[in-house]
Motif scaffolding. Structure first.
Motif, PDB file in Angstrom:
ATOM      1  N   UNK A 153      -1.774  -7.872  -2.674  1.00  0.00           N
ATOM      2  CA  UNK A 153      -0.324  -8.024  -2.827  1.00  0.00           C
ATOM      3  C   UNK A 153       0.385  -6.686  -2.607  1.00  0.00           C
ATOM      4  N   UNK A 154      -0.145  -5.608  -3.189  1.00  0.00           N
ATOM      5  CA  UNK A 154       0.463  -4.286  -3.026  1.00  0.00           C
ATOM      6  C   UNK A 154       0.379  -3.819  -1.576  1.00  0.00           C
ATOM      7  N   UNK A 155      -0.736  -4.102  -0.940  1.00  0.00           N
ATOM      8  CA  UNK A 155      -0.918  -3.707   0.463  1.00  0.00           C
ATOM      9  C   UNK A 155       0.119  -4.395   1.355  1.00  0.00           C
ATOM     10  N   UNK A 156       0.287  -5.697   1.175  1.00  0.00           N
ATOM     11  CA  UNK A 156       1.257  -6.449   1.963  1.00  0.00           C
ATOM     12  C   UNK A 156       2.685  -6.027   1.642  1.00  0.00           C
ATOM     13  N   UNK A 157       2.944  -5.747   0.353  1.00  0.00           N
ATOM     14  CA  UNK A 157       4.278  -5.305  -0.053  1.00  0.00           C
ATOM     15  C   UNK A 157       4.626  -3.968   0.574  1.00  0.00           C
ATOM     16  N   UNK A 279      -2.241   2.597  -2.900  1.00  0.00           N
ATOM     17  CA  UNK A 279      -2.667   2.042  -4.190  1.00  0.00           C
ATOM     18  C   UNK A 279      -3.329   0.681  -4.000  1.00  0.00           C
ATOM     19  N   UNK A 280      -2.772  -0.138  -3.096  1.00  0.00           N
ATOM     20  CA  UNK A 280      -3.390  -1.432  -2.813  1.00  0.00           C
ATOM     21  C   UNK A 280      -4.783  -1.278  -2.242  1.00  0.00           C
ATOM     22  N   UNK A 281      -4.966  -0.317  -1.340  1.00  0.00           N
ATOM     23  CA  UNK A 281      -6.290  -0.038  -0.769  1.00  0.00           C
ATOM     24  C   UNK A 281      -7.254   0.449  -1.845  1.00  0.00           C
TER      25      UNK A 281
END
Length: 330
Positions: A153-157, A279-281
Motif C-alpha cells: 500500500x505504501x509503495x503504491x501510494x 518505507x514500503x520497500x
C-alpha cells in the motif's frame, strides 16, 4: 502487543498529552480570534519539538536503567526508532498541511479563525490515530502477513503521490465535499467562530463547520499512509503511538510556519513520495533483510534535506513590486 515501555511511562505520556492540550486550549481561549504570526509559529514549533525530544530522552533513560539487561541493551535502538518515526510523521504531515491550506483558501477562512479549526482537528486526530494504531498493532501481532499489505500500500501510494506532485488539486471535485453539501445546509458567510448560525429562521451550519469536517476527513486519509509507515520502523505500539501523537501536537504551529513559505518547498511532495516508496520497500523486505533503523533515519533525513534545499534553490521568483509613481509638482 509487546512493548518495552514500563507502565509508568505510559501513564506519564497520557498525562503529558492531556496537560499539553489543556495549556494549548487555555492559551487559545485567552487569545480569542487571533491571527498566528510567523514568529509565534516559530516559537511554538520550537517548544513542541523540544518537548518531543525531551520525551524521547526520558524514554531512553527509562530503558537504559531498566532492571532487565535485555531491555537496557535496546535503549539506543528504541530511541532511534522513536526519532525516525517522529521525523516520518512530521515529514508526511507537510503534505497534510498543504491540503489544509487548500481547504482554508477554498472557503476563504479568515486567518483569525484557522487556529481553532486546527485545534479541534488535532483533538480528533489524536483520538482516531490512537484507535487506528492500537487496532493495527493487534492485527500485526496476530497476522504477520499484514505487514506485506501495508508495504504494498505504501509503495503504491508513493508512486501515486509522485505522479500527482505539482498538479493543481480541485476541491470542487472532492467527493467528501459533495456529500457534505448534500446533507448539510451551509450559510453563505461566517458567523465569527461559530459552527452553527440562524438564517431565514432555520439553524444551519456555517462554512467553518464544513472546514472542520473536511480537515478531519483529510487527516484520517493521511493517517492511513503515515501509521503503516511507522510500523515499518518498529513493531512496538508505544513507539508508534507516542512518535505519532507528539508529531501531531505540533501540527498547528507547523501549519502557520509552512503556510508562510509554501511556495519555497514546491518539490517536497516528490521527496515524500520517495520516502513512502522506500518505507514500503523496507516493509516488503522485512523477512528477507531488515534495514537497520539508523540507515532508515539517514535515508529519511537525507531525502528531506535534499528536497528542501533543491526546492529553495529552484523556488519560483515572486514578481518584483512596481515602483510607485512620484507625485507630480503643481
Amino acid at each position: 502487543m509487546n512493548t518495552v515501555a514500563p507502565d509508568w511511562l505510559w501513564a506519564f505520556f497520557i498525562v503529558s498529552v492531556l496537560v499539553a492540550l489543556f495549556v494549548d486550549f487555555v492559551v487559545l481561549k485567552k487569545q480569542g480570534a487571533h491571527e498566528v504570526t510567523v514568529p509565534e509559529a516559530v516559537r511554538w514549533s520550537i517548544v513542541w519539538v523540544a518537548l518531543s525530544l525531551a520525551f524521547n530522552a526520558l524514554f531512553w533513560w527509562a530503558l537504559k536503567t531498566h532492571e532487565d539487561p535485555a531491555v537496557a541493551a535496546e535503549a539506543n535502538t528504541r530511541a532511534f526508532e522513536f526519532l525516525t518515526g517522529y521525523l516520518i510523521e512530521k515529514s508526511l504531515a507537510v503534505d497534510n498541511i498543504f491540503v489544509f491550506l487548500m481547504i482554508f483558501t477554498y472557503f476563504s477562512v479568515p486567518p483569525a479563525y484557522q487556529k481553532r479549526v486546527l485545534m479541534i482537528g488535532i483533538i480528533g486526530a489524536i483520538v482516531l490515530r490512537t484507535v487506528m494504531i492500537l487496532v493495527g498493532g493487534l492485527l500485526i501481532a496476530k497476522f504477520h502477513w499484514i505487514l506485506y499489505v501495508f508495504g504494498a500500500f505504501l509503495l503504491l501510494t508513493g508512486i501515486k503521490m509522485w505522479w500527482a506532485a505539482g498538479k493543481e488539486q480541485d476541491l470542487e471535485d472532492n467527493p467528501a465535499l459533495k456529500l457534505l453539501r448534500r446533507f448539510m445546509p451551509v450559510s453563505k458567510s461566517f458567523d465569527g467562530e461559530k459552527f452553527w448560525t440562524v438564517e431565514n429562521g432555520k439553524r444551519i451550519a456555517t462554512p467553518l463547520l464544513m472546514v472542520v469536517v473536511l480537515v478531519g476527513i483529510t487527516d484520517v486519509i493521511f493517517a492511513v499512509d503515515s501509521i503503516p509507515a511507522i510500523f515499518a520502523i518498529t513493531d512496538d505500539p508505544f513507539i508508534v503511538l507516542t512518535s505519532n501523537i507528539f508529531a501531531i501536537l505540533g501540527l498547528r504551529a507547523m501549519f502557520f510556519l509552512l503556510a508562510a513559505m509554501a511556495a519555497k518547498f514546491h518539490l517536497l511532495s516528490y521527496g515524500l513520495a520517495v520516502i513512502l516508496v522506500f518505507i514500503g520497500t523496507k516493509m516488503l523486505l522485512i523477512d528477507v533483510y531488515k534495514i537497520p533503523v539508523l540507515v532508515s533515519l539517514g535515508v529519511v533525513v537525507g531525502i528531506l534535506a535534499i528536497t528542501m534545499v533543491w526546492s529553495v534553490r529552484t523556488a519560483p521568483k515572486l514578481p518584483e513590486p512596481k515602483p510607485k509613481a512620484l507625485p507630480q509638482a503643481n
